[in-house]
Enzyme design. Structure first.
Site, PDB file in Angstrom:
ATOM      1  N   TYR A   1      -4.078 -17.332  11.499  1.00 22.32           N
ATOM      2  CA  TYR A   1      -3.031 -16.832  11.585  1.00 22.32           C
ATOM      3  C   TYR A   1      -3.767 -15.451  12.687  1.00 22.32           C
ATOM      4  CZ  TYR A   1       0.428 -12.183  11.544  1.00 22.32           C
ATOM      5  OH  TYR A   1       1.230 -11.437  11.792  1.00 22.32           O
TER       6      TYR A   1
ATOM      7  N   ASN B   1      -3.402  -3.791  10.606  1.00 22.52           N
ATOM      8  CA  ASN B   1      -2.612  -4.974   9.827  1.00 22.52           C
ATOM      9  C   ASN B   1      -3.370  -3.514   8.295  1.00 22.52           C
ATOM     10  OD1 ASN B   1      -2.348  -8.043   8.493  1.00 22.52           O
ATOM     11  ND2 ASN B   1      -0.521  -6.809   9.296  1.00 22.52           N
TER      12      ASN B   1
ATOM     13  N   ARG C   1      11.838  25.874 -24.883  1.00 19.26           N
ATOM     14  CA  ARG C   1      11.527  25.448 -26.608  1.00 19.26           C
ATOM     15  C   ARG C   1      10.994  23.690 -26.091  1.00 19.26           C
ATOM     16  NH1 ARG C   1      15.325  24.008 -30.240  1.00 19.26           N
ATOM     17  NH2 ARG C   1      16.654  25.170 -29.215  1.00 19.26           N
TER      18      ARG C   1
ATOM     19  N   ASN D   1      -4.356  -8.375   6.845  1.00 24.94           N
ATOM     20  CA  ASN D   1      -4.034 -10.300   6.636  1.00 24.94           C
ATOM     21  C   ASN D   1      -5.150 -10.734   8.041  1.00 24.94           C
ATOM     22  OD1 ASN D   1      -3.381 -12.412   5.608  1.00 24.94           O
ATOM     23  ND2 ASN D   1      -1.369 -12.419   7.277  1.00 24.94           N
TER      24      ASN D   1
ATOM     25  N   LYS E   1      19.668  38.941  -6.060  1.00 18.74           N
ATOM     26  CA  LYS E   1      20.430  37.870  -5.975  1.00 18.74           C
ATOM     27  C   LYS E   1      20.784  37.176  -4.950  1.00 18.74           C
ATOM     28  CE  LYS E   1      24.391  40.281  -7.992  1.00 18.74           C
ATOM     29  NZ  LYS E   1      24.878  39.545  -8.754  1.00 18.74           N
TER      30      LYS E   1
END
Length: 547
Positions: free
Chosen positions: A54, A199, A293, A323, A394
């Protein structure tokens, strides 16, 4: 520092170091080098026998039934890279590209990919010259490896074409020009070598390695901030008593409780209640609210989860993941699926989820600190000058309220959203690891800003508590020895040395807050003073062993 690569033993710490400029060398172990040549011999022998392999004697993916004649095998390897020059959009940061190059070189040294040592050496040359190929964030689904990003790296390193671009010496130049400046010649690929280079999982895993390293640093900062918040809120040490956590012996929970006890040791404002003493002022709840806590119980699975992700990324970084693979000992060629970056994708989904939980916890602590109903005598919104014309922090709280939900949104999984029809239904499962890792980096960018604001809140709150306790705004008078360095680093990054006469923010109109937050963001850079201040916590965190 020089990082030696051999195909094994590469850690996220080492990957991060190389990503930020450290040098690399290849092992001199003759066994490693011999395996490289043996795997190449297996491919040559198979081709001589006329065996179909392959991507070596066939086309790719769902077109692997197309045979390639012998006289075009070299051309096929060039095509393996050239076909993926398709990306555009945002680029990968240079640090992530360096990590990807390092991981590809390390993987190839396992000797299962049939590639020449000289090509791996070329990657190391690029790293040590800080020659960084242009690589893009988009294009990889983490299935047949990170084909697109790794092709851009390989095309530049080999000198495949001048259209592959490289950053070198402060300039962007073509790959052939870069080779010339480095005294190198283009390399012509031999059978299997193009496929060996693109790959694999090195790109997504490189991004992931840097993300894990950064996540651990910022987790250490978060734990340090909790220790400052606990002192500002006059928390009890009973929540961290060793007996409690021995009764529910999750490793991360035990570690978090121990870390908090160590950080808070010697603080005059922590209520000493471990060991039977009770130091509860009148009007104070008999036990702290859950965000204090239950802190070890909440942080424990996050700590364990981050360390599990670290281990998964390190295994992936030391794997052969292209691969086909070649077993040089048995002279066998195996068509496999190690290129699926599923571990990387899932790890990054989990890291983002855990970061969102860290932010949500801090956001709750800030909500307590700014509320007179819960902050035990501090001013509303941690206002400095209560003259009726200041509103304190704020806007900064609203900023954390914007960033925390965004991190939670980024924490949603993406690995499970893969398309089932990719590449003619050949890549019908795919990891989405590159998406997951890129999102982790984006989440960390938001978290850095979030922690900068959270550090501002921490400094202001402990300084107001110091004034309430002893008449000075210099919080070193009330802090535990272990948390003084973090306080000092954050104070200096935002504004300067602690001041007896005024907190970080006194009158709202006295200064522009934006540069102060920006100073804190810079202080949170890798190697910056805020990270240095929690280096002991970070080292302990990295050394923690989860289940």
């Amino acid at each position: 520092m020089t990082v030696t690569i051999s195909g094994d033993g590469l850690t996220t710490d080492a990957i991060a170091a190389v990503s930020h400029g450290e040098r690399v060398e290849i092992t001199n172990d003759s066994a490693v080098r011999d395996r490289l040549e043996c795997s190449r011999a297996v491919i040559r022998d198979a081709l001589d026998r006329g065996e179909a392999i392959y991507g070596v004697s066939t086309l790719f993916g769902a077109m692997a039934d197309h045979h390639v004649p012998e006289d075009r095998l070299v051309e096929l390897q060039r095509l393996a890279l050239w076909q993926h020059k398709t990306a555009t959009g945002p680029r990968l940061p240079a640090s992530d590209v360096r990590a990807a190059m390092l991981l590809r070189a390390n993987s190839l040294l396992k000797g299962a990919s049939a590639i020449r040592l000289s090509i791996i050496e070329r990657y190391v040359t690029f790293l040590n010259a800080d020659a960084v190929p242009h690589v893009f964030q988009r294009g990889s689904i983490g299935a047949s490896g990170d084909l697109v990003p790794l092709s851009y790296i390989a095309g530049a390193v080999l000198g495949l074409d001048d259209a592959f671009l490289v950053d070198l010496g402060g300039e962007t130049i073509g790959a052939l020009t870069a080779l010339d400046r480095l005294g190198l010649e283009p390399i012509e690929l031999q059978p299997k070598e193009g496929l060996a280079l693109n790959n694999g999982t090195g790109a997504s895993t490189g991004v992931a390695a840097n993300a894990v390293d950064r996540a651990l640093d910022l987790a250490a900062v978060t734990i340090g901030l909790h220790a400052l918040y606990a002192q500002a809120l006059r928390a009890t040490d009973q929540s961290f008593a060793p007996f409690v956590h021995a009764m529910k012996a999750h490793p991360g929970q035990i570690w978090a409780a121990r870390a908090m006890l160590d950080l808070l040791e010697g603080s005059p404002v922590i209520r000493r209640e471990d060991g039977g003493e009770r130091d509860r002022p009148a009007g104070v709840l008999i036990q702290d609210r859950y965000s204090l806590r239950c802190l070890p119980q909440y942080l424990g699975p996050i700590i364990d989860g981050l360390l599990v992700a670290k281990r998964q990324i390190e295994i992936e970084a030391n794997s052969a993941n292209d691969n086909p693979l070649v077993d040089p000992d048995r002279a066998e060629i195996l068509h496999t699926g190690n290129f699926l970056a599923q571990y990387t994708g899932v790890a990054m989904d989990q890291v983002r989820y855990h970061l969102g939980l860290l932010a949500k916890h801090v956001d709750v602590q800030i909500a307590l600190l700014v509320s007179p109903e819960f902050n035990h005598g501090l001013t509303p919104s941690l206002t400095g000058n209560m003259d009726g014309m200041s509103v304190g922090l704020k806007s900064l709280q609203v900023a954390t309220n914007q960033m925390m939900p965004l991190m939670g949104f980024y924490g949603q999984s993406i690995v499970d959203k893969f398309p089932t029809h990719a590449e003619q239904f050949n890549q019908n499962i795919n990891s989405q690891a590159m998406n997951s890792a890129n999102l982790a980096r984006d989440t960390l960018d938001v978290f850095t800003h979030f922690l900068a604001v959270s550090s501002f809140v921490a400094v202001q709150s402990v300084e107001l508590r110091a004034k309430e306790q002893g008449g000075t705004y210099d919080a070193r008078s009330i802090l535990s020895p272990a948390t003084v360095p973090l306080y000092e680093a954050a104070r200096r990054a935002a504004k300067g040395e602690p001041d007896d006469a005024a907190p970080l923010l006194w009158n709202d109109m006295d200064q522009f807050v934006q540069p102060m937050v920006e100073g804190l963001i810079t202080g949170l850079d890798r190697g910056g003073p805020i990270l240095q201040a929690v280096s002991g916590v970070a080292a302990g965190l990295r050394g923690h062993a989860p289940l």
